[in-house]
Design a protein around this motif. Structure first.
Motif, mmCIF file in Angstrom:
data_model
loop_
_atom_site.group_PDB
_atom_site.id
_atom_site.type_symbol
_atom_site.label_atom_id
_atom_site.label_comp_id
_atom_site.label_asym_id
_atom_site.label_seq_id
_atom_site.Cartn_x
_atom_site.Cartn_y
_atom_site.Cartn_z
ATOM 1 N N ALA A 241 0.830 -1.211 0.000
ATOM 2 C CA ALA A 241 0.000 0.000 0.000
ATOM 3 C C ALA A 241 0.859 1.253 0.000
ATOM 4 N N GLY A 242 1.920 1.264 0.814
ATOM 5 C CA GLY A 242 2.804 2.421 0.849
ATOM 6 C C GLY A 242 3.512 2.628 -0.475
ATOM 7 N N GLN A 243 3.946 1.548 -1.098
ATOM 8 C CA GLN A 243 4.591 1.667 -2.405
ATOM 9 C C GLN A 243 3.604 2.138 -3.467
ATOM 10 N N TRP A 244 2.355 1.721 -3.356
ATOM 11 C CA TRP A 244 1.311 2.202 -4.271
ATOM 12 C C TRP A 244 1.131 3.702 -4.117
ATOM 13 N N LEU A 245 1.086 4.188 -2.875
ATOM 14 C CA LEU A 245 0.924 5.620 -2.639
ATOM 15 C C LEU A 245 2.070 6.408 -3.253
ATOM 16 N N LEU A 246 3.303 5.933 -3.076
ATOM 17 C CA LEU A 246 4.448 6.613 -3.672
ATOM 18 C C LEU A 246 4.359 6.619 -5.194
ATOM 19 N N ARG A 247 3.950 5.499 -5.771
ATOM 20 C CA ARG A 247 3.868 5.419 -7.241
ATOM 21 C C ARG A 247 2.827 6.349 -7.799
ATOM 22 N N ARG A 248 1.709 6.490 -7.113
ATOM 23 C CA ARG A 248 0.693 7.397 -7.623
ATOM 24 C C ARG A 248 1.223 8.839 -7.648
ATOM 25 N N TYR A 249 2.012 9.197 -6.646
ATOM 26 C CA TYR A 249 2.604 10.535 -6.656
ATOM 27 C C TYR A 249 3.731 10.637 -7.673
ATOM 28 N N GLN A 250 4.595 9.641 -7.733
ATOM 29 C CA GLN A 250 5.729 9.696 -8.652
ATOM 30 C C GLN A 250 5.299 9.660 -10.108
ATOM 31 N N GLU A 251 4.275 8.882 -10.396
ATOM 32 C CA GLU A 251 3.866 8.684 -11.782
ATOM 33 C C GLU A 251 2.701 9.591 -12.179
ATOM 34 N N ASP A 252 1.618 9.549 -11.411
ATOM 35 C CA ASP A 252 0.404 10.261 -11.832
ATOM 36 C C ASP A 252 0.363 11.709 -11.357
ATOM 37 N N ARG A 253 0.666 11.934 -10.086
ATOM 38 C CA ARG A 253 0.581 13.311 -9.580
ATOM 39 C C ARG A 253 1.641 14.191 -10.216
ATOM 40 N N ARG A 254 2.848 13.704 -10.344
ATOM 41 C CA ARG A 254 3.927 14.488 -10.942
ATOM 42 C C ARG A 254 3.611 14.829 -12.393
ATOM 43 N N ARG A 255 3.022 13.873 -13.111
ATOM 44 C CA ARG A 255 2.703 14.104 -14.526
ATOM 45 C C ARG A 255 1.672 15.205 -14.688
ATOM 46 N N VAL A 256 0.585 15.160 -13.906
ATOM 47 C CA VAL A 256 -0.448 16.186 -14.071
ATOM 48 C C VAL A 256 0.020 17.516 -13.518
ATOM 49 N N ALA A 257 0.895 17.512 -12.502
ATOM 50 C CA ALA A 257 1.429 18.769 -11.976
ATOM 51 C C ALA A 257 2.286 19.459 -13.031
ATOM 52 N N ARG A 258 3.090 18.686 -13.767
ATOM 53 C CA ARG A 258 3.888 19.268 -14.854
ATOM 54 C C ARG A 258 2.984 19.855 -15.924
ATOM 55 N N GLY A 259 1.899 19.143 -16.235
ATOM 56 C CA GLY A 259 0.968 19.652 -17.237
ATOM 57 C C GLY A 259 0.323 20.938 -16.808
ATOM 58 N N PHE A 260 -0.034 21.043 -15.517
ATOM 59 C CA PHE A 260 -0.640 22.269 -15.020
ATOM 60 C C PHE A 260 0.341 23.419 -15.090
ATOM 61 N N SER A 261 1.606 23.184 -14.732
ATOM 62 C CA SER A 261 2.606 24.251 -14.782
ATOM 63 C C SER A 261 2.778 24.773 -16.188
ATOM 64 N N ALA A 262 2.792 23.852 -17.164
ATOM 65 C CA ALA A 262 2.934 24.264 -18.547
ATOM 66 C C ALA A 262 1.747 25.090 -19.017
ATOM 67 N N ARG A 263 0.537 24.699 -18.596
ATOM 68 C CA ARG A 263 -0.650 25.456 -18.985
ATOM 69 C C ARG A 263 -0.648 26.848 -18.333
ATOM 70 N N ALA A 264 -0.213 26.913 -17.075
ATOM 71 C CA ALA A 264 -0.179 28.197 -16.385
ATOM 72 C C ALA A 264 0.807 29.135 -17.048
ATOM 73 N N GLU A 265 1.987 28.610 -17.442
ATOM 74 C CA GLU A 265 2.977 29.439 -18.119
ATOM 75 C C GLU A 265 2.437 29.937 -19.450
ATOM 76 N N ALA A 266 1.740 29.077 -20.183
ATOM 77 C CA ALA A 266 1.188 29.484 -21.480
ATOM 78 C C ALA A 266 0.120 30.559 -21.294
ATOM 79 N N ALA A 267 -0.705 30.411 -20.260
ATOM 80 C CA ALA A 267 -1.779 31.384 -20.016
ATOM 81 C C ALA A 267 -1.205 32.742 -19.614
ATOM 82 N N ASN A 268 -0.076 32.713 -18.874
ATOM 83 C CA ASN A 268 0.524 33.958 -18.417
ATOM 84 C C ASN A 268 1.496 34.563 -19.427
ATOM 85 N N GLY A 269 1.854 33.751 -20.431
ATOM 86 C CA GLY A 269 2.877 34.225 -21.375
ATOM 87 C C GLY A 269 2.328 35.069 -22.476
#
Length: 269
Positions: A241-269
């Motif tokens: 369960a703990g390894q699953w929690l880490l993977r969701r952050y490492q794989e899924d949360r990090r991916r969507v966070a990068r996407g949000f940052s890119a969208r925010a930069e584009a909106a502000n640029g």
């Protein structure tokens, strides 16, 4: 969609607000964050909800106001159907996702109670975690209010020894349930072959237990972790369960966070 069209009123360290931030990011929606101080936040949330709720998160989506992270998730699926679906539209998979979302949403209350109680009992200084995201004037105001905030947390979340022990047991039951659902495989999603609101709920609401990078609870340089929390964290991380929690952050949360940052930069640029 312009960033100003959606606003999230939140506490930076609330794991229920983290659930909604992840929900928004996973759906690819731009939004702005309005951080509120515990205590005074009720004036804002009650005004937004016309006196119905005093809690966070509260989402303002155009002319629609929605409170409660589960209701927000349901609203986002209906209001933004062109974005990636996190709740199946119908059928057994929808029922399964919603049942698991409800289960882990309830488990999050036990995580909150156990973590707050353990932090307070240990004597740890939680003010940097609680107020670190605010500008200096609000940080100072939060520090001044902290004794009252702490009293309110103890009262609202019933931080009594009996209830705290009950929550510790419920947390372990929740981790057992998570491992059954993923059949002991940290790479599996809870329902189907892709991320759903069930995964987001379980990962975000258990995230204070593992302090994953990318979560609000990642250990900062120089931070002293109370021994009881460190020991419990090590035991969780040793489990699937703990390894699953880490993977969701490492794989899924990090991916969507990068996407949000890119969208925010584009909106502000």
């Amino acid at each position: 969609m312009a960033p100003s069209d959606i606003a999230l009123y939140q506490f930076p360290i609330s794991h229920y607000c983290e659930k909604t931030r992840w929900n928004l990011d996973a759906k690819g929606l731009s939004y702005r964050i309005e951080n509120l101080l515990p205590g005074p936040h009720r004036q804002v949330t009650k005004r937004l909800t016309k006196g119905q709720r005093g809690t966070v998160p509260v989402l303002v989506d155009g002319g629609t106001v929605v409170s409660d992270s589960t209701d927000i998730a349901l609203h986002l699926e209906q209001a933004h159907p062109s974005t990636p679906a996190l709740i199946p539209a119908s059928g057994p998979e929808r029922e399964r996702v919603l049942e698991l979302e409800a289960y882990f949403d309830e488990a999050g209350k036990h995580v909150r109670r156990w973590v707050y109680s353990t932090l307070f009992t240990s004597g740890a200084d939680v003010k940097p975690l609680m107020f670190g995201a605010f500008p200096l004037p609000l940080r100072l105001f939060g520090h001044a209010l902290f004794p009252l905030i702490k009293w309110g947390i103890r009262r609202q979340y019933t931080l009594t020894p009996h209830k705290v022990e009950e929550s510790r047991v419920k947390i372990l039951e929740g981790l057992d349930r998570l491992e059954r659902e993923i059949q002991g495989d940290p790479s599996r999603y809870l329902v189907g072959a892709s991320l759903s609101i069930a995964d987001i709920t379980a990962a975000s609401l258990f995230s204070p237990l593992v302090a994953a990078e990318g979560s609000p609870y990642a250990v900062q340089p120089g931070e002293v972790v109370p021994p009881e929390i460190a020991g419990f964290r090590a035991a969780v991380l040793a489990r699937p369960a703990g390894q699953w929690l880490l993977r969701r952050y490492q794989e899924d949360r990090r991916r969507v966070a990068r996407g949000f940052s890119a969208r925010a930069e584009a909106a502000n640029g």
